[in-house]
Design a protein around this motif. Structure first.
Motif, PDB file in Angstrom:
ATOM      1  N   SER A 170      99.592  87.296  45.207  1.00 33.82           N
ATOM      2  CA  SER A 170      98.876  88.555  47.114  1.00 33.82           C
ATOM      3  C   SER A 170      99.320  89.822  45.889  1.00 33.82           C
ATOM      4  O   SER A 170      99.843  90.121  46.917  1.00 33.82           O
ATOM      5  CB  SER A 170      98.854  88.343  47.878  1.00 33.82           C
ATOM      6  N   GLY A 171      99.990  89.918  45.012  1.00 34.97           N
ATOM      7  CA  GLY A 171     101.291  90.617  44.269  1.00 34.97           C
ATOM      8  C   GLY A 171     102.315  91.297  45.814  1.00 34.97           C
ATOM      9  O   GLY A 171     102.394  89.777  46.647  1.00 34.97           O
ATOM     10  N   GLU A 172     103.031  91.991  45.485  1.00 38.02           N
ATOM     11  CA  GLU A 172     104.387  91.600  46.009  1.00 38.02           C
ATOM     12  C   GLU A 172     104.475  91.791  47.273  1.00 38.02           C
ATOM     13  O   GLU A 172     103.620  93.163  48.460  1.00 38.02           O
ATOM     14  CB  GLU A 172     105.170  93.273  45.117  1.00 38.02           C
ATOM     15  N   VAL A 173     105.227  90.810  48.315  1.00 39.38           N
ATOM     16  CA  VAL A 173     105.059  91.073  49.792  1.00 39.38           C
ATOM     17  C   VAL A 173     106.348  92.046  50.168  1.00 39.38           C
ATOM     18  O   VAL A 173     107.111  91.499  49.993  1.00 39.38           O
ATOM     19  CB  VAL A 173     104.902  89.572  50.537  1.00 39.38           C
ATOM     20  N   ARG A 174     106.362  92.750  51.150  1.00 41.72           N
ATOM     21  CA  ARG A 174     106.993  93.233  52.258  1.00 41.72           C
ATOM     22  C   ARG A 174     106.551  93.199  52.940  1.00 41.72           C
ATOM     23  O   ARG A 174     104.980  92.823  53.922  1.00 41.72           O
ATOM     24  CB  ARG A 174     106.992  94.756  51.789  1.00 41.72           C
ATOM     25  N   VAL A 175     107.288  92.806  54.762  1.00 36.31           N
ATOM     26  CA  VAL A 175     106.940  93.055  55.923  1.00 36.31           C
ATOM     27  C   VAL A 175     107.625  93.314  56.685  1.00 36.31           C
ATOM     28  O   VAL A 175     108.644  94.170  56.389  1.00 36.31           O
ATOM     29  CB  VAL A 175     107.214  90.995  56.266  1.00 36.31           C
ATOM     30  N   VAL A 176     106.959  93.534  58.006  1.00 38.60           N
ATOM     31  CA  VAL A 176     108.074  94.783  58.515  1.00 38.60           C
ATOM     32  C   VAL A 176     107.786  93.647  59.782  1.00 38.60           C
ATOM     33  O   VAL A 176     107.120  92.642  60.336  1.00 38.60           O
ATOM     34  CB  VAL A 176     106.972  95.702  59.379  1.00 38.60           C
ATOM     35  N   PHE A 177     109.101  93.902  60.380  1.00 38.61           N
ATOM     36  CA  PHE A 177     109.285  92.459  61.916  1.00 38.61           C
ATOM     37  C   PHE A 177     108.808  93.593  63.045  1.00 38.61           C
ATOM     38  O   PHE A 177     109.122  95.219  63.793  1.00 38.61           O
ATOM     39  CB  PHE A 177     111.100  92.951  61.924  1.00 38.61           C
ATOM     40  N   ALA A 178     108.376  93.206  63.797  1.00 38.65           N
ATOM     41  CA  ALA A 178     107.563  92.952  65.135  1.00 38.65           C
ATOM     42  C   ALA A 178     108.357  94.168  66.084  1.00 38.65           C
ATOM     43  O   ALA A 178     109.873  93.209  66.560  1.00 38.65           O
ATOM     44  CB  ALA A 178     106.309  92.385  65.385  1.00 38.65           C
ATOM     45  N   GLU A 179     107.638  95.193  66.317  1.00 41.74           N
ATOM     46  CA  GLU A 179     109.102  95.877  67.365  1.00 41.74           C
ATOM     47  C   GLU A 179     108.394  96.132  68.784  1.00 41.74           C
ATOM     48  O   GLU A 179     108.132  96.339  70.143  1.00 41.74           O
ATOM     49  CB  GLU A 179     109.562  97.218  66.723  1.00 41.74           C
ATOM     50  N   GLN A 180     106.869  95.567  68.674  1.00 41.40           N
ATOM     51  CA  GLN A 180     106.171  96.449  69.732  1.00 41.40           C
ATOM     52  C   GLN A 180     104.744  95.442  69.800  1.00 41.40           C
ATOM     53  O   GLN A 180     105.028  94.788  70.808  1.00 41.40           O
ATOM     54  CB  GLN A 180     105.415  97.576  69.357  1.00 41.40           C
ATOM     55  N   PHE A 181     104.161  95.010  69.024  1.00 43.75           N
ATOM     56  CA  PHE A 181     103.218  94.071  69.269  1.00 43.75           C
ATOM     57  C   PHE A 181     103.537  92.187  69.171  1.00 43.75           C
ATOM     58  O   PHE A 181     104.429  92.753  68.516  1.00 43.75           O
ATOM     59  CB  PHE A 181     102.118  94.450  67.953  1.00 43.75           C
TER      60      PHE A 181
ATOM     61  N   GLY B 159     102.774 100.510  54.558  1.00 49.26           N
ATOM     62  CA  GLY B 159     103.262  99.780  53.337  1.00 49.26           C
ATOM     63  C   GLY B 159     103.945  98.704  53.128  1.00 49.26           C
ATOM     64  O   GLY B 159     103.918  97.866  52.640  1.00 49.26           O
ATOM     65  N   PHE B 160     103.306  97.659  54.295  1.00 50.75           N
ATOM     66  CA  PHE B 160     104.071  96.161  54.804  1.00 50.75           C
ATOM     67  C   PHE B 160     102.352  95.413  54.571  1.00 50.75           C
ATOM     68  O   PHE B 160     101.311  95.233  55.315  1.00 50.75           O
ATOM     69  CB  PHE B 160     104.715  96.410  56.189  1.00 50.75           C
ATOM     70  N   GLN B 161     103.012  94.161  53.599  1.00 49.79           N
ATOM     71  CA  GLN B 161     101.244  93.495  53.890  1.00 49.79           C
ATOM     72  C   GLN B 161     101.588  92.906  55.359  1.00 49.79           C
ATOM     73  O   GLN B 161     100.029  92.048  55.491  1.00 49.79           O
ATOM     74  CB  GLN B 161     101.383  92.599  52.815  1.00 49.79           C
TER      75      GLN B 161
END
Lengths: 358, 358
Positions: free
Chosen positions: B174-185, B216-218
């Protein structure tokens, strides 16, 4: 919907009406549907020409995303007929706005308000005979949108189907309602979809509600998932508590539906000088009020039942019965709301919406 | 399914295969389906005779409860072909058990395990040619069940449709994967349905994931809804962190899916003496480890991708890149798992399941 084109709805009328086969005296809620339905497909990045056609089944790929990822939202509305055979909606724009707020949260494209309303009015005019006169009789209206793109990758659908189906309803009487306050299960998370009429919010309540029914409670009053200390809503209705002569209800949040009946009750309470507090309501204060005899009433507020009186509640294995009220708030607000809905009282707030005959 | 009757599956074979029209070198995940599907209806309080028939659309009433109340669950499984053209499943009974745990939580009747497996094997034998040899090629299997009873009252459906559809898959990249840690949802509430593969859990993630993609986060790594302090799972995969040489992952709970790839990784880690801690993982410790250069890897574990390496993460507006690893845990576990799945290594744990030719 091509920009710039005039609003056009393709209408195919049913060759014959099914209405004579319907026993209007013995309607079960949401079981019988009228002769027509509205449909509009979202394809190639836009809503296509809406159509009204005979009510009937739809065909989907087994991989359609609604089946796998619950990308679906709905609304509940009602139409009422007055003594002059005029048909009225109640605050329809509030439903359409909420429909689109739910859509946004579920990554579904918003549906144009004017097309929604125009289509609904056309549909109601076609199925006018299905709306019966008389307090309590109404037409329950179910607009919804489902994700139809085939394919099981977990990503938003590119295609959707918007529909409106309608079901004749009698006065909603579900027997005596007792509720249990949730101690373990939850309906919604902070930052989740509890405020939206997302399809998945409802299926998730069925199992805990079945357990509650085994204990003799018809519904659950959900509490906050973090602490279970605050009373929130009942899944198909918002909840009001009358402590002494004061009316309490929880504020809306990202976990609680912004109920249209709820906010109408609050507005009516203010008009009629009923003291009302919109604030977080603790389980503790309601249990204590019940023990002291100060909890006079509880009732639910929602489109299906309008106002649903609650006879008692359970919490931590104990059961609390509420006293009979001579002049109950529940029946006061129900009457006031219905008088407006059925065009029998002045409509100070501008809530009634006349469906023009065409 | 009548008790006492021998297990029978009605099979109607497709008149012709669509396989020649499929470009197996350029498969998009979950877009193409094989020639057959399994179907079984729940009516009159029991599962009826299961059938296998040509893949094709299904017809439902617009009031079918799945469209309105999201009463639907699914599973994800894979079949693999070894160098001798034998077809293998990976821990299928774990999927079937979880399928039924999800069903219970959504008030859906459980599906008999032996019929599930017998039907799936029959289906796989019919569509055997769709499973290609070679590391990374597989057949993605999607069992699911949907509520089909017509009627818009918010109560559990009386009728259901169980289905299995299958889609050929290439190595998931799926290409390079970057994630974000949920802060609100949030994805799931305590006491909710997060542990189940409930359809509604997925649609609810699409909107926040779209927002993350704009940054920019998948994918999103969900945190607990109460405090957002603990890292939980990524919605389509469980998450592992490598701090120093230690592997960390959150324990399963009523909010976190009991991932089969996840528990296989934990078992392999124990076998190969990789230090692994299954405990609550705080956002704080991972951010601190990243800042100190001690966070060596993150990866997701799930059926679709097996192991999905994560290149970096975002939190509170800051971005953290992870270093390239020579001997990464992600590729170690991915290789170990695939060797078992493709019958290229000893299967100490008894995870492989041979689909017998009939």
């Amino acid at each position: 919907m091509k920009n710039g084109l005039p609003l056009a709805i393709d209408v195919v009328e049913a060759p014959a009406s099914k209405i004579d086969a319907v026993d209007f005296e013995n309607l079960v809620f949401g079981n019988v549907f009228t002769d027509h339905m509205m449909m509009c497909d979202y394809e190639d990045g836009e809503w296509q020409t809406p159509r009204i056609q005979p009510y009937g089944p739809i065909q989907l790929e087994p991989s359609a995303k609604v089946f796998h990822y619950g990308q679906a939202i709905f609304e509940g509305m009602k139409a009422f007929k007055d003594d002059e055979d005029q048909v009225w909606l109640f605050r329809p724009e509030a439903n359409i706005d909420r429909f689109n707020r739910s859509s946004v949260r579920l990554a579904i494209p918003e549906f144009p308000k004017e097309v929604f309303l125009e289509g609904l009015e056309t549909l109601l005019n076609l199925d006018r005979d299905w709306i019966k006169q008389g307090f309590g009789s109404s037409l329950y209206i179910r607009p919804f949108v489902i994700a139809t793109e085939p394919g099981v990758s977990a990503s938003p659908s590119k295609n959707y189907k918007f529909m409106i189906i309608c079901s004749p309803a009698k006065a909603y009487y579900s027997g005596e309602v007792r509720v249990v306050f949730a101690e373990q299960f939850s309906r919604a998370a902070n930052g989740g979809v509890g405020f939206a009429k997302a399809a998945g919010n409802y299926g998730a309540q069925f199992y805990p509600t079945n357990l509650a029914k085994q204990e003799g409670f018809q519904q659950i009053v959900w509490t906050d998932a973090s602490t279970h200390e605050y009373l929130e809503e009942a899944g198909t209705m918002n909840i009001f508590f009358r402590v002494g002569d004061k009316l309490l209800t929880a504020p809306i949040s990202d976990r609680i539906l912004d109920g249209i009946t709820r906010k109408s009750v609050i507005a009516l309470a203010e008009e009629f000088k009923v003291p009302v507090e919109v604030r977080r309501v603790t389980v503790k204060e309601i249990v204590e009020a019940a023990e002291k005899g100060e909890l006079k009433e509880m009732f639910g507020a929602g489109t299906a039942a309008t106002i649903n009186p609650i006879k008692g509640f359970g919490y931590q294995g104990k059961r609390y019965e509420l006293p009979e009220q001579e002049n109950s708030y529940a029946s006061f607000f129900k009457t006031k709301l219905m008088e407006i809905q059925y065009n029998k009282a002045e409509d100070k707030f501008g809530w009634r919406y006349l469906v023009k005959e065409k």
